[in-house]
Design a protein around this motif. Structure first.
Motif, PDB file in Angstrom:
ATOM      1  N   GLY A   1     -80.859  82.938  81.695  1.00  0.00           N
ATOM      2  CA  GLY A   1     -81.119  83.659  80.460  1.00  0.00           C
ATOM      3  C   GLY A   1     -82.479  84.317  80.500  1.00  0.00           C
TER       4      GLY A   1
ATOM      5  N   LEU B   1     -79.867  79.980  76.656  1.00  0.00           N
ATOM      6  CA  LEU B   1     -78.599  80.604  76.266  1.00  0.00           C
ATOM      7  C   LEU B   1     -78.171  80.041  74.920  1.00  0.00           C
ATOM      8  CD1 LEU B   1     -76.578  80.127  79.594  1.00  0.00           C
ATOM      9  CD2 LEU B   1     -77.614  82.254  78.777  1.00  0.00           C
ATOM     10  N   ALA B   2     -77.373  80.798  74.196  1.00  0.00           N
ATOM     11  CA  ALA B   2     -76.760  80.265  72.989  1.00  0.00           C
ATOM     12  C   ALA B   2     -75.895  79.064  73.396  1.00  0.00           C
ATOM     13  CB  ALA B   2     -75.913  81.332  72.312  1.00  0.00           C
ATOM     14  N   PRO B   3     -75.890  78.011  72.580  1.00  0.00           N
ATOM     15  CA  PRO B   3     -75.137  76.810  72.959  1.00  0.00           C
ATOM     16  C   PRO B   3     -73.691  77.085  73.372  1.00  0.00           C
ATOM     17  CG  PRO B   3     -76.455  76.360  71.014  1.00  0.00           C
ATOM     18  CD  PRO B   3     -76.582  77.841  71.293  1.00  0.00           C
ATOM     19  N   GLU B   4     -73.038  78.030  72.704  1.00  0.00           N
ATOM     20  CA  GLU B   4     -71.629  78.305  73.020  1.00  0.00           C
ATOM     21  C   GLU B   4     -71.462  79.003  74.369  1.00  0.00           C
ATOM     22  OE1 GLU B   4     -73.156  81.618  70.312  1.00  0.00           O
ATOM     23  OE2 GLU B   4     -73.266  79.427  70.300  1.00  0.00           O
ATOM     24  N   ARG B   5     -72.556  79.433  74.992  1.00  0.00           N
ATOM     25  CA  ARG B   5     -72.484  80.080  76.307  1.00  0.00           C
ATOM     26  C   ARG B   5     -72.903  79.154  77.445  1.00  0.00           C
ATOM     27  NH1 ARG B   5     -76.046  84.851  76.429  1.00  0.00           N
ATOM     28  NH2 ARG B   5     -75.057  85.160  78.428  1.00  0.00           N
ATOM     29  N   THR B   6     -73.189  77.888  77.152  1.00  0.00           N
ATOM     30  CA  THR B   6     -73.732  76.997  78.178  1.00  0.00           C
ATOM     31  C   THR B   6     -72.685  76.292  79.037  1.00  0.00           C
ATOM     32  OG1 THR B   6     -73.907  75.158  76.592  1.00  0.00           O
ATOM     33  CG2 THR B   6     -75.865  76.561  76.884  1.00  0.00           C
TER      34      THR B   6
ATOM     35  N   GLY C   1     -83.189  74.300  70.499  1.00  0.00           N
ATOM     36  CA  GLY C   1     -82.077  74.942  69.810  1.00  0.00           C
ATOM     37  C   GLY C   1     -80.816  75.026  70.636  1.00  0.00           C
ATOM     38  N   VAL C   2     -80.895  74.692  71.918  1.00  0.00           N
ATOM     39  CA  VAL C   2     -79.720  74.721  72.788  1.00  0.00           C
ATOM     40  C   VAL C   2     -79.181  73.292  72.879  1.00  0.00           C
ATOM     41  CG1 VAL C   2     -78.797  75.345  75.043  1.00  0.00           C
ATOM     42  CG2 VAL C   2     -80.692  76.658  74.067  1.00  0.00           C
TER      43      VAL C   2
ATOM     44  N   ASN D   1     -75.673  71.040  73.412  1.00  0.00           N
ATOM     45  CA  ASN D   1     -74.274  70.981  73.839  1.00  0.00           C
ATOM     46  C   ASN D   1     -74.009  69.536  74.249  1.00  0.00           C
ATOM     47  OD1 ASN D   1     -71.853  70.985  75.240  1.00  0.00           O
ATOM     48  ND2 ASN D   1     -72.171  73.016  76.120  1.00  0.00           N
TER      49      ASN D   1
ATOM     50  N   ASP E   1     -82.705  70.336  73.828  1.00  0.00           N
ATOM     51  CA  ASP E   1     -83.434  70.704  72.619  1.00  0.00           C
ATOM     52  C   ASP E   1     -84.941  70.474  72.764  1.00  0.00           C
ATOM     53  OD1 ASP E   1     -83.570  71.757  70.023  1.00  0.00           O
ATOM     54  OD2 ASP E   1     -83.295  69.801  69.077  1.00  0.00           O
TER      55      ASP E   1
END
Length: 146
Positions: free
Chosen positions: A23, A81-86, A106-107, A109, A126
């Motif tokens: 990222g 990365l946004a959590p949904e992209r990890t 903030g990440v 998962n 996080d």
């Protein structure tokens, strides 16, 4: 359970030499760019990973398209990365047996962290090494080839 005990974090940060920063941004005001520059200044080798910037040079390092394209083994993957992209990156890190996955502030998962830990990887979630290094008094040993 992701690593969050101060002594564990300090030992981890002192043992890492090479980091893949997923990222990575070419925009100096972005946190990933700031953290990459900070880590380099502390003696880490940081290899940027961003498929949109692959082949370009960022802070003196060639950007890779993916973890599989890294030119050498790394000790840690840091995820900006946004959590949904990890999930795909976590699964790739597991396949490549990269010892540590560090998810930026903030990440989060939990399922990905559990998969990585079940595969024997260390997970930090996080947190930000730019904040933890000075807070924990991390001493950086001289790097091989540096």
């Amino acid at each position: 359970m992701p690593v969050n005990h101060p002594e564990q974090l300090r030992l981890l940060l002192e043992s890492v030499n090479t980091i893949a920063l997923v990222g990575a941004s070419d925009k100096p005001h972005r946190p990933s760019h700031e953290v990459m520059a900070y880590l380099q200044g502390r003696g880490y080798r940081v290899i940027p990973v961003n498929p949109k910037l692959a082949g370009q040079t960022l802070l003196g390092e060639t950007v890779c398209a993916s973890l599989s394209a890294l030119p050498e083994p790394v000790d840690m993957v840091e995820l900006f990365l946004a959590p949904e992209r990890t999930d795909p990156v976590i699964d790739e890190a597991i396949r490549l047996n990269i010892p540590t996955i560090w998810m930026q502030i903030g990440v989060i998962n939990e399922a990905g962290a559990a998969r990585a830990e079940a595969a024997g990887l260390t997970v930090v979630m996080d947190r930000c090494p730019k904040q933890d290094i000075p807070r924990l008094g991390v001493t950086i040993r001289s790097r091989a080839g540096a």
